[in-house]
Enzyme design. Structure first.
Site, short mmCIF file in Angstrom:
data_model
loop_
_atom_site.label_atom_id
_atom_site.label_comp_id
_atom_site.label_asym_id
_atom_site.label_seq_id
_atom_site.Cartn_x
_atom_site.Cartn_y
_atom_site.Cartn_z
N THR A 125 28.82 11.09 -7.96
CA THR A 125 29.75 11.61 -6.93
C THR A 125 29.79 10.59 -5.78
OG1 THR A 125 27.93 12.80 -5.89
CG2 THR A 125 29.28 14.04 -7.46
N THR A 130 24.80 15.63 -6.44
CA THR A 130 24.98 16.04 -5.04
C THR A 130 26.46 16.33 -4.81
OG1 THR A 130 23.15 14.61 -4.48
CG2 THR A 130 24.54 15.32 -2.67
N GLY A 154 12.86 -0.75 9.85
CA GLY A 154 13.24 -1.78 8.86
C GLY A 154 14.64 -2.28 9.17
N CYS A 187 22.29 6.93 -1.90
CA CYS A 187 22.29 8.33 -1.44
C CYS A 187 22.50 8.50 0.06
CB CYS A 187 20.99 9.00 -1.87
SG CYS A 187 20.87 9.08 -3.64
N LYS A 247 15.27 -1.17 -1.48
CA LYS A 247 13.86 -0.72 -1.33
C LYS A 247 13.09 -1.26 -2.52
CE LYS A 247 12.77 3.48 -2.79
NZ LYS A 247 12.75 4.93 -3.11
C1 UDX Z 1 16.66 9.23 -0.97
C2 UDX Z 1 15.88 10.49 -0.65
O1 UDX Z 1 14.56 10.13 -0.23
C3 UDX Z 1 15.76 11.36 -1.91
O2 UDX Z 1 15.09 12.56 -1.61
C4 UDX Z 1 17.19 11.68 -2.39
O3 UDX Z 1 17.14 12.47 -3.56
C5 UDX Z 1 17.92 10.39 -2.67
O4 UDX Z 1 17.95 9.56 -1.51
P1 UDX Z 1 16.26 6.89 -2.10
O5 UDX Z 1 17.61 6.61 -1.54
O6 UDX Z 1 15.98 6.58 -3.52
O7 UDX Z 1 15.94 8.49 -1.92
O8 UDX Z 1 15.22 6.05 -1.26
P2 UDX Z 1 14.27 6.36 -0.01
O9 UDX Z 1 12.90 6.05 -0.43
O10 UDX Z 1 14.57 7.66 0.57
O11 UDX Z 1 14.74 5.20 1.03
C6 UDX Z 1 16.09 5.22 1.45
C7 UDX Z 1 16.27 4.06 2.42
O12 UDX Z 1 15.54 4.30 3.63
C8 UDX Z 1 15.79 2.71 1.88
O13 UDX Z 1 16.70 1.70 2.27
C9 UDX Z 1 14.45 2.51 2.59
O14 UDX Z 1 14.14 1.13 2.79
C10 UDX Z 1 14.73 3.17 3.93
N1 UDX Z 1 13.52 3.67 4.60
C11 UDX Z 1 12.81 4.69 4.03
C12 UDX Z 1 13.16 3.11 5.83
O15 UDX Z 1 13.81 2.19 6.33
N2 UDX Z 1 12.07 3.61 6.48
C13 UDX Z 1 11.32 4.62 5.95
O16 UDX Z 1 10.33 5.02 6.57
C14 UDX Z 1 11.69 5.17 4.69
#
Ligand code: UDX
Length: 430
Positions: A86, A122, A256, A263, A324
């Site tokens: 989506t 979603t 960061g 997402c 990430k």
């Molecule tokens: C996210 C949600 O965590 C998850 O529950 C949902 O189902 C999908 O979206 P995801 O996008 O896979 O998961 O990665 P996530 O680990 O959440 O990190 C998202 C972004 O935030 C990354 O770019 C990461 O680098 C950044 N991030 C995360 C930070 O900059 N600081 C943090 O402390 C945590």
């Protein structure tokens, strides 16, 4: 239970495999024949630690199968999970639900007994209502129930997040559906995972509200880090100090280059779009998006400052380009904004990423993939630590770079400023 999973992307494949690992019979359906053939050969299209072994184990055990034949898959299943993409529509904030409605228009033809149709993708709040009215044009409401069961999987940790979720959210008011889903999730509930039944719209909105909140937490700490840099405070002290408050929680307070992925960017835009349709202004989430979109400009000016304005012809190394670690996903990675901007003003960019080279970066003439950390770093003028992959966490930079005049910009604060200072390296952190 007999389960049908529609869509073998990230959510569908992980959910299908994990349901089969919990002892269910799972059939995963996709329209892409090559993808289905590959999956049958154990070739996994996504980079997710542990997934390949789980697919092979359950496929071999006969609990997991793959097909393009939606008809049989639906007819032989009790629960049908819609796990198609989506994405955000081009030039808009709204979610593109074409794949959802295509799946619904197809599956409704094959409802031959009571089915629970679950949206795991979603989807904006009220989508379940629309799916229900679409199906009831062809089938009596006694033959099906539409349920929301959003996923909270993080890329790189998806299997663990599925098997050990903080909570399982199920949105329905249909008793039969409640019983079927409770049985399905029973192995996880028995392990003590929290299980919450709410309304369908409630479940749809919990997903968006959660992701938008996490994104807001990240933009929040990133902006606080901007202030810290001005007043000479270490942001890590702030994250720790704040995180000790149970009401705040210590996770998702790491500064960061900004959040990326498939997402947070998509879901923050979609919830704004939904709110607009219901004449509601979500100003905090709107500023989260703006803050995150602008962040790369702040980082870019910092790079110019570190390089004293001399970037043309300089070698700049990116350690990591994915959004990430433990994923190969480049969707909305901050590197996709920083690299073109640096390339445009003449920097010679070499990047290394453990997940391999990125086709999306091939169009930039002075950007090259180095297949080793050493070749990415040698004779570099500036090393940018963009993604916190484990293999970047204990490097001997002097030996890697081989010249003395270089700087490090650690966008994930994985090194200690003190140690770097003691070793005489020009080191900058967030
Ligand atoms: C996210 C949600 O965590 C998850 O529950 C949902 O189902 C999908 O979206 P995801 O996008 O896979 O998961 O990665 P996530 O680990 O959440 O990190 C998202 C972004 O935030 C990354 O770019 C990461 O680098 C950044 N991030 C995360 C930070 O900059 N600081 C943090 O402390 C945590």
């Amino acid at each position: 239970m007999k389960i049908c999973i529609i869509g073998t992307g990230y959510v569908g494949l992980v959910s299908g495999v994990c349901f089969s690992d919990l002892g269910n019979d799972v059939i995963c359906v996709d329209t892409n024949v090559n993808k289905i053939e590959d999956l049958k050969k154990g070739l996994i299209p996504i980079y997710e630690p542990g997934l390949e072994e789980l697919v092979k184990k359950n496929y071999k055990a006969g609990r997991l199968n793959f097909t393009t034949d939606l008809s049989n898959a639906v007819k032989n299943s009790n629960i049908i999970f819609i796990c198609v993409g989506t994405p955000t529509k081009k030039k808009s904030y709204s979610a593109d639900l074409r794949q959802i409605y295509k799946a619904v228009n197809n599956l409704r033809k094959y409802i031959n007994s009571f089915k629970v149709i679950v949206t795991k993708s979603t989807v904006p709040v009220t989508t379940g209502d629309k799916i229900e009215s679409l199906i009831s044009k062809k089938k009596s409401k006694k033959m099906f129930s539409v349920v929301s069961n959003p996923e909270f999987l993080r890329e790189g940790e998806a299997i663990r997040d599925f098997m050990f979720p903080d909570r399982i959210i199920v949105g329905t008011d249909n008793t039969r559906a409640k019983n079927l889903l409770k049985n399905l999730y029973d192995p996880l509930i028995k392990r003590g995972r929290k299980y919450l039944i709410t309304s369908r719209r409630g479940a749809e909105l919990i997903k968006y509200a959660s992701n938008a909140f996490l994104a807001t937490k990240i933009s929040y700490i990133n902006e606080i880090s901007n202030l810290c840099e001005k007043v000479g405070v270490d942001i890590e002290d702030i994250s720790i100090g704040m995180g000790l408050d149970q009401r705040i929680g210590s996770r998702f307070l790491r500064p960061g280059p900004g959040y990326g992925g498939s997402c947070f960017p998509k879901d923050t835009r979609a919830i704004i779009d939904t709110a607009k349709k219901f004449n509601t202004n979500l100003s905090i989430i709107a500023s989260t998006i703006k803050s995150n979109n602008d962040r790369y400009n702040i980082l870019f000016s910092k790079i110019k400052k570190i390089m004293k304005g001399k970037i043309a012809k300089k070698k700049i190394t990116f350690l990591g380009v994915t959004f990430k670690p433990n994923t190969d996903d480049m969707r909305e990675s901050p590197a996709l904004k920083l690299i073109p901007k640096l390339n445009k003003i003449g920097a010679k960019i070499s990047y290394y990423d453990p997940s391999g080279s990125k086709s999306i970066l091939e169009k930039y003439k002075n950007v090259s993939f180095a297949n080793k950390i050493s070749s990415a770093c040698v004779h570099s003028d500036l090393i940018i630590i963009h993604t916190e992959w484990n293999e970047f966490k204990n490097l001997n930079f002097k030996r890697l770079v081989k010249t003395s005049k270089f700087s490090i910009y650690d966008m994930r604060n994985i090194y200690s400023q003190k140690k770097m200072k003691n070793s005489g390296i020009k080191y900058f952190k967030i």
